[in-house]
Enzyme design. Structure first.
Site, mmCIF file in Angstrom:
data_model
loop_
_atom_site.group_PDB
_atom_site.id
_atom_site.type_symbol
_atom_site.label_atom_id
_atom_site.label_comp_id
_atom_site.label_asym_id
_atom_site.label_seq_id
_atom_site.Cartn_x
_atom_site.Cartn_y
_atom_site.Cartn_z
ATOM 1 N N GLU A 270 0.855 -1.184 0.000
ATOM 2 C CA GLU A 270 0.000 0.000 0.000
ATOM 3 C C GLU A 270 0.898 1.244 0.000
ATOM 4 O OE1 GLU A 270 -3.570 0.007 2.662
ATOM 5 O OE2 GLU A 270 -2.571 -1.753 3.483
ATOM 6 N N ARG A 485 5.374 -13.704 9.390
ATOM 7 C CA ARG A 485 5.948 -12.365 9.336
ATOM 8 C C ARG A 485 7.294 -12.326 10.053
ATOM 9 N NH1 ARG A 485 1.830 -7.677 10.935
ATOM 10 N NH2 ARG A 485 3.686 -6.524 10.380
ATOM 11 N N LYS A 495 2.986 2.314 10.961
ATOM 12 C CA LYS A 495 3.056 3.653 10.375
ATOM 13 C C LYS A 495 2.492 4.692 11.344
ATOM 14 C CE LYS A 495 2.318 1.804 5.683
ATOM 15 N NZ LYS A 495 1.729 0.497 5.967
#
Length: 777
Positions: A270, A485, A495
């Protein structure tokens, strides 16, 4: 506007400050939670355990007139566990009318039920005995899940952990400790298969041997061939996919015709933030898997949310992919396919597999949102409303397109399209409706003929949706593989949380070298080869990897040891004057190898003059037994110069600090071997520079763990994580170096030239010290 008094109320009830503020954004939930807390306070102190139950009530209770009753049961400790509360909420959901039959409510909720250890032991003993033959045959490869499932039915309100512990203990008593054979991985069971011949629409003969590995496979076979072998076990069959007899073969045939059987992967970030260390693993896996199989990898921006996307993020993502050494086969955007996606949404509506819904965002949040009253809306009506959405006739937030599908995590009817009156950076005002990830991702994979959709483990719950959607609109369906992950300790990568650190002035920007964004690691001096090596060593598994930064730093040291040329620099200079300098011209050229372990890699020349700087910590007036460097009674050698220095006198300031040393020198051949050789730079031909030394930004391994850091991750920041030294000196050989060039400052560590460097001042960041334990806080 967030009310501080409610925030404090919610935090006191056990929520984190972040969770409290998020809750306040939902007026209905926050009002219910506040009311529940105030009701409970009449009976008990609302601590974290009570607050957790009250929070569940406020988010899940369907009929608010039951709130006082259920809160009173929690406050009086009649409902103490999540199991009891779940049963209580289920009972109230199925019995909404008033007055409440409290005796039935109490019975259904397990009020007053105490399950003793003896009861648990007795039930488990009986279940183990019933499965004894299988346990003895299969030993530790036996699936204990079915015993636990039966135990849950018989011990409805028992603590699951105690039940599991009792089962483990009884199995150990029965079987004894695990043998070597028990520790070997289970062999894969033989699976039934079907062999058959089929003819495609264009007349091609295909011979297939199809292994039956799941209901899904059986469903494919039923729909494609209409028959199923009698050799298969009799099991319940659910039909998920509807293909014509030739369509599966046709779609695969077309895919193979387009790709030639080539492996195709994609990296789909993204563009709403900077990539971090976890993305390095994703980049390596997607690009690396394609490369290892002579395939290609796309870089596809998932640009479906114009509110959060910025051009700098698009550029930054591509820069980081290139920096890690990978070149995308093609750079694409989800927005490239907006028209195709819209057309496929229409197909979905026409098949009665999607509908227009008017439930608000707040109603759809939570674990178990209410079913949509518009789920059975007529197809023509949904088509007309979808077109009105596209034309901007409906208000933002008033309407969504939802898919008729239940995902693996229980999420029902995920949203496919929503209205956003925000111009898109690529399509402008052409669209005011934008597809969601759940709708876009698999369809874009299919459009781009991706062969392997590689994604992290949290997307496993979306796998059924991925397959369902491709198959529902009759397009080619890639395979999805999930992997664990990669996370590092002593850092945050969210973020939103990094932005909070920036806003608070704790770090300067997204590329602050104390962060673990890829731009920050590059600025600090981590070479891309080291990150790739680290990802290769971590490997790809289904498990979440949470590692210490020291493992990454070890890869950085290994890489820089072979790639960073050696130079000399002095961080805290002390002036030294050689009174008997061996050259009348006052200067000697000294050849310094760039890589002492392999002098064939080249060398550079540095200047030795009568006045030099040494490291202030390399001199001690009175040396103790462990000190091996320069002292009033201890000589020291100069690296690469072939000279040994002996102190004549030390000049001090009025405060008693040593400001200059006057020394004599002899060649190494004419002197006893010194205990150490120290680095130096010429006082007259060195460069002044700024050196920034970094240590860990956070004090604890997991700064987001509120049980360890109750004040939140911002309070865990180390105020001494950056030290700036503007008085450092470095030899002139680095003068023409470029930003991001890396060096080993001899005896000090690895350093990288920072972008803040100007024509007047060179700025170096310390990448890492030479030794693993140096510089840690």
């Amino acid at each position: 506007c967030i009310m501080p008094d409610l925030t404090s109320l919610f935090v006191a009830a056990g929520l984190t400050e972040q969770k409290a503020n998020e809750t306040l954004k939902n007026k209905q939930v926050s009002a219910s939670f506040a009311e529940a807390i105030e009701l409970a306070k009449h009976t008990c102190e609302v601590d974290k355990s009570v607050g957790n139950l009250l929070y569940q009530i406020s988010t899940r209770l369907k009929h608010k007139h039951h709130l006082p009753t259920i809160v009173s049961y929690v406050a009086s400790k009649k409902l103490k566990t999540d199991i009891q509360l779940n049963c209580a909420l289920d009972y109230l959901k199925n019995n909404p009318s008033m007055p409440l039959d409290e005796s039935k409510f109490s019975e259904a909720s397990g009020v007053g039920v105490e399950v003793s250890p003896a009861q648990i032991e007795d039930v488990i003993e009986k279940l183990v005995e019933a499965n004894k033959a299988e346990l003895l045959e299969q030993r530790y490869k036996f699936n204990t899940g079915k015993i636990l499932m039966n135990a849950r039915k018989l011990l409805k309100f028992a603590d699951g952990r105690i039940v599991k512990s009792e089962l483990d203990m009884q199995i150990l008593d029965l079987l004894g400790p695990k043998s070597e054979a028990d520790l070997e991985p289970a062999s894969k069971p033989k699976v039934p298969y079907l062999s058959f011949q089929a003819t495609t629409g264009n007349g091609h003969q295909i011979f297939i041997k199809c292994f039956v590995v799941s209901h899904m496979t059986i469903s494919y076979l039923i729909n494609i061939f209409g028959v199923i072998s009698s050799t298969l076990p009799k099991i319940g069959i659910n039909i998920f996919y509807k293909y014509s007899p030739d369509s599966l073969f046709y779609l695969m045939e077309e895919h193979l015709k387009i790709t030639g059987g080539q492996v195709r992967t994609r990296f789909p970030p993204e563009p709403n933030g900077i990539l971090h260390i976890g993305h390095a693993k994703a980049i390596n896996f997607n690009f690396g898997y394609a490369k290892a199989n002579d395939g290609v990898c796309f870089l596809r921006y998932d640009d479906t949310n114009p509110e959060k996307e910025e051009e700098k993020f698009f550029k930054g993502i591509l820069d980081m992919v290139n920096w890690l050494g990978y070149t995308p086969y093609k750079v694409t955007h989800a927005s490239d396919y907006f028209q195709e996606l819209f057309d496929l949404a229409v197909v979905l509506i026409k098949k009665d597999l999607a509908y227009i819904c008017h439930q608000k965002y707040e109603e759809l949040k939570g674990i178990n949102p209410p079913p949509s009253p518009w789920r059975n809306r007529p197809i023509p009506e949904s088509l007309a409303l979808f077109e009105d959405m596209r034309k901007g006739k409906l208000d933002e937030g008033s309407t969504t397109l939802r898919m008729k599908h239940v995902m693996e995590d229980g999420k029902q009817d995920p949203v496919a399209y929503r209205i956003k009156f925000t111009p898109h950076h690529r399509t402008g005002d052409k669209w005011c409706i934008y597809p969601t990830y759940d709708f876009t991702h698999c369809l874009c994979d299919s459009i781009e003929q991706i062969s392997h959709s590689l994604c992290t483990k949290e997307f496993q719950a979306r796998r059924s949706s991925y397959f369902w959607l491709c198959n529902s609109v009759d397009i080619y369906c890639p395979v999805q593989w999930e992997y664990g992950r990669l996370n590092l300790q002593y850092t945050v990568v969210s973020k939103r949380k990094i932005q909070k650190l920036i806003d608070a002035g704790i770090v300067r920007d997204w590329d602050d070298p104390r962060l673990f964004t890829l731009t920050a690691l590059r600025r600090r001096g981590f070479p891309p080869e080291a990150l790739n090596d680290f990802c290769a060593k971590v490997g790809v598994t289904g498990n979440l990897c949470i590692l210490e930064p020291s493992m990454l730093e070890a890869c950085v040291r290994t890489t820089l040891n072979n790639t960073a040329p050696r130079v000399m620099a002095v961080l805290y200079p002390l002036k030294v004057t050689i009174t008997n300098f061996p050259n009348e011209a006052g200067s000697l050229d000294i050849k310094v190898p760039d890589f002492p372990a392999d002098e064939s890699k080249g060398n550079h020349v540095t200047n030795l003059t009568k006045s030099i700087f040494i490291e202030r910590s390399d001199y001690m007036e009175i040396a103790d037994k462990s000190y091996k460097r320069f002292a009033s009674d201890q000589s020291v050698g100069l690296r690469h110069a072939g000279l040994v220095l002996t102190l004549e006198r030390a000049e001090k300031s009025s405060k008693g600090d040593v400001v200059e040393l006057f020394v004599t020198c002899k060649s190494v051949e004419d002197s006893p071997k010194p205990k150490a050789f120290i680095h130096w730079v010429s006082a007259t031909s060195c460069l002044e520079c700024e050196v920034r030394v970094y240590s860990r930004l956070f004090k604890h391994k997991n700064p987001e763990d509120t049980s360890v850091v109750p004040g939140g991750f911002v309070t865990d920041c180390n105020s001494d994580s950056l030290s700036v030294n503007t008085a450092a000196r470095v030899e002139c050989s680095v003068k023409k170096a470029k930003v991001f060039d890396k060096f080993q400052f001899e005896r000090l560590g690895y350093f990288c030239i920072d972008p803040d460097t100007t024509d007047n001042t060179m700025v170096f960041n310390r990448t890492i010290p030479l030794k693993e334990d140096a510089g840690k806080n």
